[in-house]
Scaffold this motif. Sequence first.
Motif, PDB file in Angstrom:
ATOM      1  N   LYS A 390       0.815  -1.211   0.000  1.00 39.86           N
ATOM      2  CA  LYS A 390       0.000   0.000   0.000  1.00 39.86           C
ATOM      3  C   LYS A 390       0.854   1.269   0.000  1.00 39.86           C
ATOM      4  O   LYS A 390       0.449   2.305  -0.534  1.00 39.86           O
ATOM      5  CB  LYS A 390      -0.928  -0.009   1.216  1.00 39.86           C
ATOM      6  CG  LYS A 390      -2.064  -1.002   1.079  1.00 39.86           C
ATOM      7  CD  LYS A 390      -2.913  -0.704  -0.161  1.00 39.86           C
ATOM      8  CE  LYS A 390      -4.027  -1.707  -0.357  1.00 39.86           C
ATOM      9  NZ  LYS A 390      -4.797  -1.470  -1.618  1.00 39.86           N
ATOM     10  N   VAL A 393       1.561   1.854  -3.557  1.00 42.52           N
ATOM     11  CA  VAL A 393       0.365   2.367  -4.222  1.00 42.52           C
ATOM     12  C   VAL A 393       0.202   3.861  -3.961  1.00 42.52           C
ATOM     13  O   VAL A 393      -0.061   4.660  -4.873  1.00 42.52           O
ATOM     14  CB  VAL A 393      -0.891   1.595  -3.757  1.00 42.52           C
ATOM     15  CG1 VAL A 393      -2.158   2.270  -4.288  1.00 42.52           C
ATOM     16  CG2 VAL A 393      -0.828   0.160  -4.233  1.00 42.52           C
ATOM     17  N   VAL A 394       0.358   4.246  -2.680  1.00 41.51           N
ATOM     18  CA  VAL A 394       0.200   5.657  -2.322  1.00 41.51           C
ATOM     19  C   VAL A 394       1.327   6.489  -2.925  1.00 41.51           C
ATOM     20  O   VAL A 394       1.116   7.619  -3.423  1.00 41.51           O
ATOM     21  CB  VAL A 394       0.160   5.811  -0.786  1.00 41.51           C
ATOM     22  CG1 VAL A 394       0.235   7.284  -0.387  1.00 41.51           C
ATOM     23  CG2 VAL A 394      -1.094   5.171  -0.222  1.00 41.51           C
ATOM     24  N   GLY A 398      -1.209   5.290  -7.283  1.00 42.22           N
ATOM     25  CA  GLY A 398      -2.007   4.243  -7.901  1.00 42.22           C
ATOM     26  C   GLY A 398      -1.442   3.688  -9.180  1.00 42.22           C
ATOM     27  O   GLY A 398      -1.974   2.710  -9.723  1.00 42.22           O
ATOM     28  N   GLN A 403      -4.111   2.118 -11.256  1.00 36.39           N
ATOM     29  CA  GLN A 403      -5.239   2.903 -10.774  1.00 36.39           C
ATOM     30  C   GLN A 403      -5.041   4.344 -11.195  1.00 36.39           C
ATOM     31  O   GLN A 403      -3.886   4.828 -11.257  1.00 36.39           O
ATOM     32  CB  GLN A 403      -5.353   2.847  -9.232  1.00 36.39           C
ATOM     33  CG  GLN A 403      -5.794   1.499  -8.705  1.00 36.39           C
ATOM     34  CD  GLN A 403      -5.934   1.511  -7.186  1.00 36.39           C
ATOM     35  OE1 GLN A 403      -6.206   0.494  -6.580  1.00 36.39           O
ATOM     36  NE2 GLN A 403      -5.721   2.653  -6.558  1.00 36.39           N
ATOM     37  N   ALA A 406      -4.529   7.174  -5.999  1.00 38.69           N
ATOM     38  CA  ALA A 406      -4.663   6.465  -4.714  1.00 38.69           C
ATOM     39  C   ALA A 406      -5.972   6.890  -4.058  1.00 38.69           C
ATOM     40  O   ALA A 406      -6.312   8.071  -4.021  1.00 38.69           O
ATOM     41  CB  ALA A 406      -3.482   6.797  -3.802  1.00 38.69           C
ATOM     42  N   ASP A 410      -7.081   3.063   0.161  1.00 35.84           N
ATOM     43  CA  ASP A 410      -5.659   2.713   0.214  1.00 35.84           C
ATOM     44  C   ASP A 410      -4.999   3.296   1.463  1.00 35.84           C
ATOM     45  O   ASP A 410      -4.180   2.643   2.115  1.00 35.84           O
ATOM     46  CB  ASP A 410      -4.951   3.231  -1.041  1.00 35.84           C
ATOM     47  CG  ASP A 410      -5.413   2.512  -2.305  1.00 35.84           C
ATOM     48  OD1 ASP A 410      -5.714   1.308  -2.213  1.00 35.84           O
ATOM     49  OD2 ASP A 410      -5.494   3.174  -3.354  1.00 35.84           O
TER      50      ASP A 410
END
Length: 439
Positions: A390, A393-394, A398, A403, A406, A410
């Motif tokens: 995560k 992702v952040v 994303g 994505q 984010a 998340d």
Amino acid sequence: MLSYLLAPRSTVLDLLEGDDDASVGPESATGWTVAWFEDPDLIEEIRTAILVDEAGEVEIALGVRRDGVTRSWSWAVDEDEKCVDDADGVVEVGDGESLADEDGAARELAAALGAPDEIRSALRELLAQRREPDSFVDRLATLTGLPAPSPPHPVRALVLSRTTPAATRLTGQIAATGLGDIALADLGDGWSGLLMLENPDLGPQLADAVGRFIAAQGLRSRKKRALLLWRGENGAAGFELHRGENLYAAHSWGTGWTDIVSAELSVRDAFAEELLVLAPDAPEHRPRLRSLMRADTRDRDPLAELVDLLDLPSDAIAVLDPGVDGTAAAPWDDPPVPLELLEPAGLGRFLRGLVTGRGLPPLAPRWVLRAYGALCASLSLLSALWAATKTLVVATDGAIVDQPTATAGDWIFLCVAVVATVVNAVIAAGSFLQARAAE
């Protein structure tokens, strides 16, 4: 049930021989012996007796036996009652008020005791007061010259253990939160002492706490014990030997009291063997130690003799006997060894002891703690991987998972994963630390 029996102490000991829960106290100059036991049938052959029973602290039952016939009264504390005579000569007490209640009971008590009229009047007044049980029996003994209803109270108490001062300090700090002021003494040769500066009658509870800490150290401490030394009123003295939840041995001198369960010589010899665990290098002291355990009184100071036979630090007696007056404040006037007044443990110290296993017994057997620690460590590693994912992702908004951006989910998942990682890691570390001390 508290009983005053008009019989020699030796006779009472013989009659109660089969009751392991009974204890027999001293005999007064007028021939009355005090005892505690539960089965009144054991003393049927004693023709004169005073029996006091209680239901909690709210009701008292008083029985007076003369010439083998018992008359009894019972009353609620601080409530007025009245007597109703039964045909069999036993008096029961009901609701209401009647001066004959106190007169009848006082008359029977005075007759059994052979007391003069002025004592009878004082007894009647005592009965009319409807005191709670402890106050009633203390006042009854004072008025009539009957023996005290309980052994002498400890006025000083010291708990010895062969543990590090740091570990004993935490145990004492935790105990001080409920037992009052406690001081730590480093006696040398690996021995530490916890001195009760107030509430010395709570010494057994402190010894129990230290004994549980010792048991928490596992198999490596199987020959270690917590030894309570205490001095009481009128020269009384005694000891208790604790480990874990067990009381391995206990004996007293100069109290005038005998517990039936420990009156047998074989039991007292077993106490000597238990004590020798503290001095494995001094088996030659076994005969003298047995002699000490078999005695109820001693010309020498029995505690000093015990410390000498077990090769314990001699400063233990100096710490226990700080001054001539024997008051709780005396140790601070001129302590024989440095004393550290322990501050009661706050929540932080308590939780630290719970996590590390120092000062508190482990929560489970060693294998359970190790298995639980391994499970928590695995969960911590797994949540750390989730947190790392995560975080990427952040950090990439994303992009790493295709994505557009984010999301709030998340961020929430990242926070939860970080907290889970830390919590599981702490629990795993605590479980492994406790497993080191567990059996």
